[in-house]
Design a protein around this motif. Structure first.
Motif, PDB file in Angstrom:
ATOM      1  N   LEU A 279       0.884  -1.178  -0.020  1.00 30.34           N
ATOM      2  CA  LEU A 279       0.039   0.206   0.213  1.00 30.34           C
ATOM      3  C   LEU A 279       0.908   1.395  -0.018  1.00 30.34           C
ATOM      4  O   LEU A 279       1.902   1.437   0.924  1.00 30.34           O
ATOM      5  CB  LEU A 279      -0.845   0.148   1.009  1.00 30.34           C
ATOM      6  N   ILE A 280       0.680   2.153  -0.809  1.00 31.18           N
ATOM      7  CA  ILE A 280       1.165   3.126  -1.070  1.00 31.18           C
ATOM      8  C   ILE A 280       0.300   4.627  -0.835  1.00 31.18           C
ATOM      9  O   ILE A 280      -0.546   4.662  -1.489  1.00 31.18           O
ATOM     10  CB  ILE A 280       2.155   3.472  -2.600  1.00 31.18           C
ATOM     11  N   ASP A 281       0.412   5.219   0.408  1.00 33.84           N
ATOM     12  CA  ASP A 281      -0.356   6.348   0.775  1.00 33.84           C
ATOM     13  C   ASP A 281       0.193   7.586   0.025  1.00 33.84           C
ATOM     14  O   ASP A 281       1.473   7.681  -0.316  1.00 33.84           O
ATOM     15  CB  ASP A 281      -0.325   6.502   2.256  1.00 33.84           C
ATOM     16  N   GLU A 282      -0.649   8.564  -0.107  1.00 40.27           N
ATOM     17  CA  GLU A 282      -0.121   9.818  -0.520  1.00 40.27           C
ATOM     18  C   GLU A 282       0.435   9.716  -1.942  1.00 40.27           C
ATOM     19  O   GLU A 282       1.473  10.392  -2.241  1.00 40.27           O
ATOM     20  CB  GLU A 282       0.835  10.629   0.192  1.00 40.27           C
ATOM     21  N   ILE A 283      -0.048   8.968  -2.829  1.00 39.44           N
ATOM     22  CA  ILE A 283       0.457   8.696  -4.120  1.00 39.44           C
ATOM     23  C   ILE A 283       0.823   9.831  -5.026  1.00 39.44           C
ATOM     24  O   ILE A 283       1.645   9.980  -5.925  1.00 39.44           O
ATOM     25  CB  ILE A 283      -0.549   7.506  -4.846  1.00 39.44           C
ATOM     26  N   SER A 284      -0.222  11.032  -5.005  1.00 44.52           N
ATOM     27  CA  SER A 284       0.396  11.904  -5.688  1.00 44.52           C
ATOM     28  C   SER A 284       1.531  12.744  -5.427  1.00 44.52           C
ATOM     29  O   SER A 284       2.092  13.498  -6.329  1.00 44.52           O
ATOM     30  CB  SER A 284      -0.951  13.149  -5.323  1.00 44.52           C
ATOM     31  N   MET A 285       2.016  12.514  -4.209  1.00 41.90           N
ATOM     32  CA  MET A 285       3.422  13.197  -3.923  1.00 41.90           C
ATOM     33  C   MET A 285       4.423  12.344  -4.545  1.00 41.90           C
ATOM     34  O   MET A 285       5.646  12.745  -4.576  1.00 41.90           O
ATOM     35  CB  MET A 285       3.493  13.133  -2.520  1.00 41.90           C
ATOM     36  N   MET A 286       4.345  11.241  -5.255  1.00 39.51           N
ATOM     37  CA  MET A 286       5.168  10.217  -5.757  1.00 39.51           C
ATOM     38  C   MET A 286       5.511  10.756  -6.996  1.00 39.51           C
ATOM     39  O   MET A 286       4.793  10.544  -7.655  1.00 39.51           O
ATOM     40  CB  MET A 286       4.989   8.765  -5.383  1.00 39.51           C
ATOM     41  N   ARG A 287       6.808  11.124  -7.455  1.00 42.02           N
ATOM     42  CA  ARG A 287       7.230  11.506  -8.585  1.00 42.02           C
ATOM     43  C   ARG A 287       7.212  10.225  -9.778  1.00 42.02           C
ATOM     44  O   ARG A 287       7.495   9.370  -9.309  1.00 42.02           O
ATOM     45  CB  ARG A 287       8.363  12.350  -8.811  1.00 42.02           C
ATOM     46  N   ASN A 288       6.986  10.680 -11.049  1.00 43.95           N
ATOM     47  CA  ASN A 288       7.065   9.602 -12.039  1.00 43.95           C
ATOM     48  C   ASN A 288       8.129   8.471 -12.041  1.00 43.95           C
ATOM     49  O   ASN A 288       8.079   7.492 -12.168  1.00 43.95           O
ATOM     50  CB  ASN A 288       6.495  10.149 -13.475  1.00 43.95           C
ATOM     51  N   ALA A 289       9.321   9.189 -12.071  1.00 46.90           N
ATOM     52  CA  ALA A 289      10.354   8.538 -12.078  1.00 46.90           C
ATOM     53  C   ALA A 289      10.471   7.585 -10.954  1.00 46.90           C
ATOM     54  O   ALA A 289      11.018   6.365 -10.980  1.00 46.90           O
ATOM     55  CB  ALA A 289      11.819   9.332 -12.112  1.00 46.90           C
ATOM     56  N   GLU A 290      10.143   8.142  -9.831  1.00 44.94           N
ATOM     57  CA  GLU A 290      10.257   7.141  -8.649  1.00 44.94           C
ATOM     58  C   GLU A 290       9.193   6.128  -9.029  1.00 44.94           C
ATOM     59  O   GLU A 290       9.608   4.647  -8.358  1.00 44.94           O
ATOM     60  CB  GLU A 290      10.025   7.954  -7.233  1.00 44.94           C
ATOM     61  N   PHE A 291       8.097   6.371  -9.179  1.00 44.95           N
ATOM     62  CA  PHE A 291       7.054   5.246  -9.250  1.00 44.95           C
ATOM     63  C   PHE A 291       7.413   4.417 -10.354  1.00 44.95           C
ATOM     64  O   PHE A 291       7.340   2.834 -10.279  1.00 44.95           O
ATOM     65  CB  PHE A 291       5.805   5.918  -9.724  1.00 44.95           C
TER      66      PHE A 291
END
Length: 373
Positions: A99-111
């Motif tokens: 489960l990844i919370d606050e997914i909007s804060m995770m940048r595309n390269a990291e995802f």
């Protein structure tokens, strides 16, 4: 496909993207689901150390062994699976669900990097690992500086930083669960207009302009700012302008503690406004985002008034969690802790920190750097 039936979706085996406005019960629903299934190995993480501490998990960088900056390990990104040691992702391999919370804060390269690591973990495990992400892309975008945007573009990523712009997001084939009932607000008209402005419906402007004045009352207002530097300047001037002696509370740390979870020094005076940054799980006297006013300061506690009550507030301990494996079971363990007063001076807040808060009166700085602000 989009659904609002979160209970049914959680009980399915689908990868889920759980979204909705602030106060619609995203975190509550996920916690309820996890509590109902103690037999499953859940690995919980979030993009920042503070967000991870709030959900009782680890950081996404630790969970997926993401380098800083992401794609600093190009050999793995290009398919060399030996570039990530299996011991680094042992907990991930044992997870049934991530489960990844606050997914909007995770940048595309990291995802993108995280999903490549997740696929690698699935090959080692020999079965699928379910992925559930939670957040709201209609609020604040990930923080991307101009130099970050250039680097992302060079690497083939969208310069916005949004993780839903990646090929990996599409490959996960999320079932989207959108929660629409705001439980944090009681005013039906306010709920309607909040939802409009959330999706950029400019017909809400007339409604919000009813509450706007060009001659604000600064005494009780919170200043919402785009940058930490502006917040620090306003809060320092605010404290210095108050009469009386300042009380300084230093954080105590043990073990592995990332910076930025709480302030190393909290400086307050009697009469100053503060905002809680933790929940009082023992006494239920305060919650994360609640405002208060300092009445008096002492060595080991601070007396505050809030919501018609006066009470003493002691230091709060945030445990820094990580995962280890025992047999085939994921064990959450504390790898460090930080103890500090559970509030911060709140004459000014960044727009990021104010996300999800209910503020009766605010002054909004025009200097912002992101569309969502």
């Amino acid at each position: 496909m989009v659904t609002s039936n979160i209970e049914k979706a959680l009980e399915s085996s689908r990868n889920l993207f759980i979204t909705g406005a602030g106060g619609t019960g995203k975190s509550y629903s996920i916690k309820k689901y996890m509590d109902a299934h103690p037999e499953r190995n859940f690995l919980v993480c979030a993009p920042t150390a503070f967000a991870a501490a709030n959900v009782g998990g680890t950081t996404a960088h630790k969970a997926f062994h993401i380098p800083v900056p992401a794609f600093q390990s190009p050999s793995f990104a290009k398919g060399n699976k030996k570039a990530i040691k299996n011991s680094h992702i042992k907990a991930l391999v044992e997870a049934d669900e991530v489960l990844i919370d606050e997914i909007s804060m995770m940048r595309n390269a990291e995802f993108s990097f995280a999903i490549k690591v997740l696929r690698h973990a699935e090959r080692i495990k020999g079965k699928k690992i379910r992925l559930i992400v939670s957040g709201d892309f209609s609020q604040l975008p990930p923080v991307v500086t101009p130099s970050d945007a250039k680097n992302l573009k060079k690497l083939g990523f969208h310069e916005s930083g949004y993780c839903f712009t990646t090929a990996e997001w599409k490959s996960v084939n999320f079932l989207t669960v959108e929660l629409t009932e705001i439980k944090r607000q009681d005013d039906p008209e306010f709920k309607t207009e909040l939802n409009k402005v959330r999706v950029g419906d400019i017909s809400s402007i007339d409604y919000f302009n009813r509450f706007v004045t060009e001659e604000p009352d600064y005494d009780d207002a919170v200043c919402l700012c785009g940058t930490n530097a502006e917040v620090s300047r306003i809060n320092n001037d605010y404290i210095n302008g108050l009469d009386g002696m300042a009380a300084v509370y230093a954080a105590s740390k043990s073990g592995a503690v990332a910076s930025g979870i709480v302030d190393d020094l909290v400086v307050v005076k009697a009469g100053c406004q503060v905002m809680f940054i933790a929940n009082d799980v023992r006494g239920n006297r305060y919650y994360n985002g609640q405002f208060a006013r300092v009445v008096a300061t002492f060595t080991d506690f601070v007396t505050v008034s809030s919501n018609g009550r006066t009470f003493n507030v002691e230091r709060h301990t945030w445990n820094i969690e990580d995962y280890s494996v025992s047999g085939n079971k994921l064990i959450k363990k504390s790898i460090g802790s930080i103890t500090q007063m559970p509030f911060k001076v709140s004459k000014a807040l960044t727009i990021h920190k104010s996300q999800g808060q209910s503020i009766a009166k605010c002054v909004i700085s025009p200097t912002v750097f992101a569309a969502g602000q």
